[in-house]
Design a protein around this motif. Structure first.
Motif: not given
Length: 152
Positions: A50-53, A58-61
């Motif tokens: 995942g993309a973390w803020h 804020v996003g994942y794959a």
């Protein structure tokens, strides 16, 4: 919206599944269940990241590996972070972990109406290999099949 430089990428842990489910619900007409996501996490051939803020996902794959390929099976970005480089960051991680795992090729499929995603994938080096009629449901739609060599 915060710049992508404030976003970090890490593996999805069991405690993150509900956050992934939330992004699934707002991103797809056919969201995966929490159990489906957990089942994927248990598979040796699957990677979820995942993309973390900060603490916000804020996003994942989700990536599946075969003998010599990495397949991007799910990617989603929180709406307020779209067009901020998060999807490109996730694609970069997909390429990195695929190469690390010795994969030679990256694959994905995308709804043919998803012009923004097709443009992103083309910019990332993917080429169209074909179409699969009636691949998606809700609504029924063809898939564009895309791939690219991973190189070094």
């Amino acid at each position: 919206m915060e710049p992508v430089q404030k976003v970090t990428v890490r593996e999805i842990a069991d405690g993150d599944v509900e956050k992934v489910c939330w992004l699934e619900e707002i991103s797809f007409p056919d969201p995966w269940s929490a159990e489906g996501i957990r089942e994927s996490m248990r598979q040796d051939y699957t990677r979820l990241f995942g993309a973390w803020h900060g603490e916000m996902l804020v996003g994942y794959a989700i990536v599946y590996f075969t003998i010599d390929e990495g397949e991007l099976v799910r990617i989603a970005v929180e709406p307020s972070f779209r067009r901020a480089g998060v999807a490109s960051l996730l694609l970069g991680e997909f390429f990195r972990i695929s190469r690390e795992a010795g994969k030679k090729r990256a694959l994905l499929d995308v709804r043919e109406s998803n012009e923004a995603a097709i443009k992103l994938y083309t910019k990332a080096g993917f080429e169209t290999d074909g179409r699969r009629k009636n691949f998606y449901a809700k609504p029924e739609e063809a898939a564009v099949l895309m791939s690219r060599e991973l190189g070094k």
